[in-house]
Design a protein around this motif. Structure first.
Motif, PDB file in Angstrom:
ATOM      1  N   PHE A   4      -3.195  -5.634   0.602  1.00 13.85           N
ATOM      2  CA  PHE A   4      -2.496  -6.451   1.590  1.00 13.85           C
ATOM      3  C   PHE A   4      -1.163  -5.806   1.926  1.00 13.85           C
ATOM      4  N   GLU A   5      -0.872  -5.706   3.224  1.00 16.48           N
ATOM      5  CA  GLU A   5       0.403  -5.115   3.664  1.00 16.48           C
ATOM      6  C   GLU A   5       1.051  -6.001   4.722  1.00 16.48           C
ATOM      7  N   THR A   6       2.300  -5.660   5.030  1.00 18.91           N
ATOM      8  CA  THR A   6       3.027  -6.448   6.027  1.00 18.91           C
ATOM      9  C   THR A   6       2.941  -5.847   7.421  1.00 18.91           C
ATOM     10  N   MET A  25       1.812  -5.235 -15.216  1.00 18.87           N
ATOM     11  CA  MET A  25       0.920  -4.070 -15.317  1.00 18.87           C
ATOM     12  C   MET A  25       1.703  -2.919 -14.721  1.00 18.87           C
ATOM     13  N   HIS A  26       2.381  -2.185 -15.594  1.00 19.02           N
ATOM     14  CA  HIS A  26       3.258  -1.115 -15.128  1.00 19.02           C
ATOM     15  C   HIS A  26       2.518   0.212 -15.154  1.00 19.02           C
ATOM     16  N   PHE A  27       2.051   0.591 -13.976  1.00 14.27           N
ATOM     17  CA  PHE A  27       1.363   1.877 -13.807  1.00 14.27           C
ATOM     18  C   PHE A  27       2.425   2.962 -13.640  1.00 14.27           C
ATOM     19  N   PHE A  28       2.032   4.198 -13.873  1.00 14.03           N
ATOM     20  CA  PHE A  28       2.961   5.326 -13.740  1.00 14.03           C
ATOM     21  C   PHE A  28       2.508   6.226 -12.602  1.00 14.03           C
ATOM     22  N   SER A  29       3.462   6.821 -11.962  1.00 19.39           N
ATOM     23  CA  SER A  29       3.189   7.609 -10.766  1.00 19.39           C
ATOM     24  C   SER A  29       2.788   9.053 -11.126  1.00 19.39           C
ATOM     25  N   PRO A  30       1.787   9.643 -10.516  1.00 22.98           N
ATOM     26  CA  PRO A  30       0.819   9.048  -9.594  1.00 22.98           C
ATOM     27  C   PRO A  30      -0.177   8.148 -10.352  1.00 22.98           C
ATOM     28  N   LEU A  33      12.859 -10.210  -3.192  1.00 22.83           N
ATOM     29  CA  LEU A  33      11.566 -10.037  -2.513  1.00 22.83           C
ATOM     30  C   LEU A  33      10.426 -10.349  -3.482  1.00 22.83           C
ATOM     31  N   LYS A  34      10.528  -9.816  -4.679  1.00 21.80           N
ATOM     32  CA  LYS A  34       9.418 -10.019  -5.631  1.00 21.80           C
ATOM     33  C   LYS A  34       9.311 -11.491  -6.016  1.00 21.80           C
ATOM     34  N   LYS A  35      10.440 -12.190  -6.114  1.00 19.72           N
ATOM     35  CA  LYS A  35      10.366 -13.624  -6.436  1.00 19.72           C
ATOM     36  C   LYS A  35       9.622 -14.382  -5.330  1.00 19.72           C
ATOM     37  N   THR A  75       2.467  -7.960 -12.069  1.00 17.53           N
ATOM     38  CA  THR A  75       3.524  -7.259 -11.336  1.00 17.53           C
ATOM     39  C   THR A  75       3.628  -5.825 -11.839  1.00 17.53           C
ATOM     40  N   ASN A  76       3.838  -4.916 -10.900  1.00 20.30           N
ATOM     41  CA  ASN A  76       3.993  -3.498 -11.254  1.00 20.30           C
ATOM     42  C   ASN A  76       5.480  -3.128 -11.327  1.00 20.30           C
ATOM     43  N   THR A  77       6.332  -4.116 -11.458  1.00 21.38           N
ATOM     44  CA  THR A  77       7.761  -3.786 -11.493  1.00 21.38           C
ATOM     45  C   THR A  77       8.066  -2.767 -12.592  1.00 21.38           C
ATOM     46  N   SER A  78       9.031  -1.870 -12.297  1.00 20.00           N
ATOM     47  CA  SER A  78       9.418  -0.858 -13.287  1.00 20.00           C
ATOM     48  C   SER A  78      10.498  -1.384 -14.206  1.00 20.00           C
ATOM     49  N   THR A  79      11.276  -2.324 -13.709  1.00 20.82           N
ATOM     50  CA  THR A  79      12.479  -2.693 -14.472  1.00 20.82           C
ATOM     51  C   THR A  79      12.792  -4.190 -14.467  1.00 20.82           C
ATOM     52  N   ALA A  91       0.846  -1.206   0.000  1.00 17.48           N
ATOM     53  CA  ALA A  91       0.000   0.000   0.000  1.00 17.48           C
ATOM     54  C   ALA A  91       0.872   1.242   0.000  1.00 17.48           C
ATOM     55  N   GLY A  92       1.985   1.166  -0.730  1.00 17.94           N
ATOM     56  CA  GLY A  92       2.900   2.314  -0.806  1.00 17.94           C
ATOM     57  C   GLY A  92       2.457   3.306  -1.858  1.00 17.94           C
ATOM     58  N   THR A  93       3.425   4.056  -2.378  1.00 19.40           N
ATOM     59  CA  THR A  93       3.134   5.090  -3.374  1.00 19.40           C
ATOM     60  C   THR A  93       2.286   4.508  -4.506  1.00 19.40           C
ATOM     61  N   MET A  94       2.706   3.388  -5.035  1.00 15.02           N
ATOM     62  CA  MET A  94       2.017   2.845  -6.210  1.00 15.02           C
ATOM     63  C   MET A  94       0.773   2.044  -5.819  1.00 15.02           C
ATOM     64  N   GLY A  95       0.902   1.197  -4.796  1.00 17.38           N
ATOM     65  CA  GLY A  95      -0.218   0.324  -4.424  1.00 17.38           C
ATOM     66  C   GLY A  95      -1.488   1.116  -4.156  1.00 17.38           C
ATOM     67  N   GLU A 116       1.073  -7.155  -7.653  1.00 18.16           N
ATOM     68  CA  GLU A 116       2.061  -6.905  -6.603  1.00 18.16           C
ATOM     69  C   GLU A 116       2.732  -5.557  -6.865  1.00 18.16           C
ATOM     70  N   ALA A 117       2.799  -4.740  -5.797  1.00 18.73           N
ATOM     71  CA  ALA A 117       3.462  -3.431  -5.889  1.00 18.73           C
ATOM     72  C   ALA A 117       4.348  -3.269  -4.655  1.00 18.73           C
ATOM     73  N   VAL A 118       5.150  -4.314  -4.390  1.00 16.59           N
ATOM     74  CA  VAL A 118       6.058  -4.263  -3.235  1.00 16.59           C
ATOM     75  C   VAL A 118       7.378  -3.645  -3.694  1.00 16.59           C
ATOM     76  N   PHE A 119       8.324  -3.464  -2.774  1.00 17.16           N
ATOM     77  CA  PHE A 119       9.606  -2.817  -3.108  1.00 17.16           C
ATOM     78  C   PHE A 119      10.224  -3.434  -4.360  1.00 17.16           C
ATOM     79  N   GLU A 120      10.946  -2.586  -5.103  1.00  9.98           N
ATOM     80  CA  GLU A 120      11.603  -3.040  -6.331  1.00  9.98           C
ATOM     81  C   GLU A 120      12.876  -3.821  -5.977  1.00  9.98           C
ATOM     82  N   ASN A 121      12.673  -5.061  -5.596  1.00 11.58           N
ATOM     83  CA  ASN A 121      13.812  -5.891  -5.221  1.00 11.58           C
ATOM     84  C   ASN A 121      13.524  -7.296  -5.748  1.00 11.58           C
TER      85      ASN A 121
END
Ligand code: 3HC
Ligand code: NAI
Length: 713
Positions: free
Chosen positions: A330-332, A437-442, A394-396, A414-418, A309-313, A386-391
């Motif tokens: 869903f958050e941790t 599904m790569h959304f753009f901020s905001p 973690l994403k795997k 996945t909303n991964t940027s890269t 539920a961060g910037t993108m979520g 999934e829109a968790v940290f770009e790592n």
């Protein structure tokens, strides 16, 4: 849908003539349709026994406008259509327009030439021409103000917005709203007109009303409107519209007609309008995916789950709640969850404060959103993003878990940027269900959605996500899998050169202003300061770990240094700029950092004044164009127009330049290739930064354009 043999048929029902336009899908006014309409109207004129005429349309809509493809024809002329509208209006027998669907542009102009307009309740009306860089060229600027008044007409024509039948009735653009089939309503209205015995009301004979209280014949009103329009010189249609509407107020109809014709023609043939027309069609093309059969069945999406539920979520969740989907975040941790949901509410309340949402709507949307710390809630979702940290690690892990708990048939996005979507897809153990599904901020604001098609993405998953994008108001472009996909991969070379220029002595303001002068919404320094220097730096650092970066110690050294110094941009009060509130101001400390980095990496500095705007633009945009061409060559993007949409809808690239690929064609590919060669020679090309893509070299040698290029299939 089979094309009818003739786009217009003339029939009769008792004493009423019926002209039916049937040119699917939207009854656009192709040259053949106009010719058939002229013929059909002549048949009515010749049938002296008929007492009235109803003009109506088959299919999903009344005429949605001129045929935009026809604007490219060398012999295009609006004159035959305009003359027909004049004849319709001049008819001594009532002519009724029976409206439904979207009555737009040339379609609305047809309706305004009729004597009576009856609309179905759901009808939408408007003059969208301005979005194509033109103005209504079939007397909309002349009849519109005479029916609706100068202020309303100017607003409608300048914004291109659609209004409801009810608003059109209030404005005087529609005379009657009636339930039931458009044709029956039209016939009933025609009978009423005959029975009333009233002479037909002709818009061209009316006087255009000025705003209430006007005391100088509109002089001050139009002077202000013109001054406002001239503040946007890149959209010349805006000032032309003011001049036309003013002509409707101050000149006889025929003279106003001449003003409109002159202005329309100048705009139609302008580079601006051609670029905007290109984008109109590119946006529609982007939805057509090679290898994806039309009619591919879709998976049903009712419930959506979002991880993070961060910037993108949070922003992503808003898209779905806005469109009426039950959405769970869903958050941790409870803190992160409450922070995310709180921010969503704040965003909605800000919209409500601006009058864009009612408080009931805020509550209805918040009611569709829920949060949880238990991932069991995701198991009955039809789509999980999934829109968790770009790592990657973690994403795997997250993807492996989703593969296990998401219900059979659910789509995992996945909303991964890269990161490599294929690797993440493998991690789920059900790669066919996975898509990017790569959304753009905001994410709740930006229109672009890059849909990343993995090696194994199932056709129905792709088709479902493309359709869903439309449902949530996005424009979707498919990208293949590569670092940064289409947009961020191209942005990388743009940022690279922005940073090198700063190390060489350019001021961040100078770099930003050069591309902003071209029309970019924001230069690279301001953009990164807003998005977060930390976000940009981490991406570079992560990419470095995969061995993807050039072996150049000075590569994006600036962003990494700013990150190390905690200069994350706006959020920390300093980045490329220093911030006074949200105002960027030049920062001597940044200059000192650049000087030190230049010394460290053996980069010669020049006086800022010796770095021209032309050099900045070429060094930022030509590598970006070159990278776009590589992306085409590699099949990552299907069409040049797809890349243009990515940049216009996702990165603030100016629509009046049609996107980077369109712009490259206008500059000339041979020139772009020559300038890359120039920089390779003058700046050195150790790392291949200036090596032209083979496709660019080939097209430049042939004198071809990207617009004519087709991917080999
Ligand atoms: N000319 C040519 N083709 C058009 C068209 C037009 N005016 N409007 C739509 N189309 C085509 C689209 O390219 C698309 O073709 P495709 O299926 O081959 O891709 C097809 O019609 C369906 O269009 P959409 O996918 O956009 O369908 P939607 O249902 O989503 O939207 C619409 C329908 C609201 C009518 C939307 O198409 C639209 O906004 N069209 C443009 C309307 C417009 O700009 N009208 C003004 C034209 S300029 C004019 O009238 C000048 C006059 O003043 C002289
Ligand atoms: P962020 O740091 O704002 O939010 C990430 C959220 O994920 C945090 O709230 C964190 O608590 C949560 N999280 C971490 N591990 C989790 C787990 N296992 N399960 C559930 N939640 C977990 O990050 P941001 O910026 O929202 O980025 C998220 C993703 O979106 C990244 O992949 C990023 O690359 C991508 N992205 C970011 C853009 C941006 O401009 N910020 C633009 C487009 C994509």
């Amino acid at each position: 849908m089979p094309t009818p043999t003739t786009p217009v048929t003339f029939t009769r029902q008792g004493l009423i003539g019926l002209l039916c336009i049937d040119n699917p899908p939207v009854n656009a006014l192709s040259p053949a349709t106009v010719a058939a309409l002229i013929e059909g109207f002549a048949a009515f004129e010749a049938a002296a026994d008929l007492q009235a005429l109803v003009i109506h349309c088959a299919g999903r809509t009344f005429v949605a406008g001129g045929d935009i493809t026809a604007f490219e024809l060398p012999d295009f002329s609006a004159a035959p259509y305009n003359a027909l509208l004049g004849r319709i209006e001049a008819s001594s027998r009532p002519v009724v327009a029976a409206l439904h669907g979207t009555v737009l542009g040339g379609g609305l102009e047809l309706a305004l030439a009729c004597h009576w307009r009856v609309a179905q309740p759901g009808t939408k009306l408007g003059f969208p021409e301005v979005k194509l860089g033109i103005l209504p060229g079939s007397l909309g600027t002349q009849r519109g103000p005479r029916l609706a008044g100068a202020a309303v007409a100017l607003d409608l024509i300048s914004t291109g917005r659609m209004i409801s039948a009810r608003a059109a009735l209030d404005a005087g653009l529609v005379d009657e709203i009636t339930d039931g089939a458009p044709l029956e309503a039209g016939i009933a209205a025609a009978h009423m007109r005959i029975a009333s015995g009233h002479a037909p009301r002709r818009a061209s004979e009316l006087t255009a009303a000025l705003p209430a209280g006007d005391a100088d014949g509109g002089a001050a009103f139009f002077a202000k409107a013109l001054a406002d329009a001239e503040r946007k010189p890149r959209y010349p249609a805006l000032a032309a519209i003011v001049r036309c509407v003013q002509a409707a107020v101050t000149l006889p109809f025929a003279q106003g007609e001449a003003v409109e014709a002159r202005e329309f023609e100048a705009l139609r043939t302008s580079a601006t309008s051609k670029a905007m027309r290109h984008l109109f069609f590119a946006e529609r093309e982007a939805g057509k995916i090679p290898g994806l059969a039309k009619g591919t069945p879709l998976r049903a999406i009712k419930r959506v789950g979002i991880l993070g539920a961060g910037t993108m979520g949070g922003g992503i969740a808003m898209n779905f709640a806005n469109a009426g989907f039950a959405t769970v975040l869903f958050e941790t941790s409870e803190t992160a969850l409450q922070l995310g949901l709180g921010l969503v509410r704040k965003n909605y309340e800000a919209s409500a404060a601006k009058g864009r949402l009612s408080s009931a709507q805020v509550e209805q949307r918040m009611g569709l959103l829920s949060g949880s710390l238990d991932d069991a809630v995701l198991s009955d979702c039809d789509l999980v993003i999934e829109a968790v940290f770009e790592n990657l690690e973690l994403k795997k892990q997250v993807c492996a878990r989703l593969g296990a708990i998401a219900k059979p048939g659910a789509i995992i996005a996945t909303n991964t940027s890269t990161l490599d979507v294929d690797v993440l897809a493998q991690a789920t153990g059900r790669a066919a269900d996975v898509v990017g599904m790569h959304f753009f901020s905001p994410a709740n604001v930006m229109r672009l959605l890059e849909v990343v098609r993995g090696r194994d993405t199932a056709p129905d998953v792709l088709a479902t996500v493309m359709k869903l994008a439309t449902t949530i108001g996005k424009v979707a472009v498919v990208s293949g899998v590569c670092y940064g996909f289409i947009g961020n991969r191209m942005a990388e070379v743009y940022m690279r050169e922005a940073e090198f220029l700063i190390l060489e002595g350019a001021d961040p303001r100078q770099v930003d202003h050069a591309v902003e002068a071209l029309g970019m919404a924001m230069g690279p320094g301001r953009m990164l300061d807003m998005a977060g220097v930390d976000v940009g730096a981490k991406t570079v650092i992560e990419y470095g770990k995969t061995g993807g970066l050039p072996p150049d110690a000075s590569y994006r050294a600036l962003v990494q240094k700013l990150f190390a110094l905690g200069r994350f941009g706006q959020k920390t009060g300093a980045g490329y700029y220093r911030y006074e509130g949200r105002n960027p101001v030049p920062d001597a400390e940044l200059t000192a950092i650049a000087v030190a980095l230049a010394a460290e990496h053996g980069i010669n500095r020049r006086a800022a004044a010796d770095i021209s705007n032309d050099e900045i633009v070429e060094r930022l945009l030509y590598p970006l164009i070159n990278e776009g061409i590589r992306i085409l060559e590699e099949g990552i993007a299907y069409r040049p127009g797809d890349i243009d949409i990515v940049w216009v809808a996702g990165y603030g690239f100016p629509d009046h330049r049609g996107g980077p690929m369109w712009m490259a064609d206008q500059i000339g590919l041979a020139h772009v290739a020559a300038r890359l060669a120039h920089y390779a020679a003058t700046r050195g090309n150790t790392y291949g930064y200036w090596t032209a893509a083979p496709l660019l070299t080939a097209l430049a040698a042939e004198g071809s354009k990207l617009a004519n290029w087709k991917a080999p299939r």
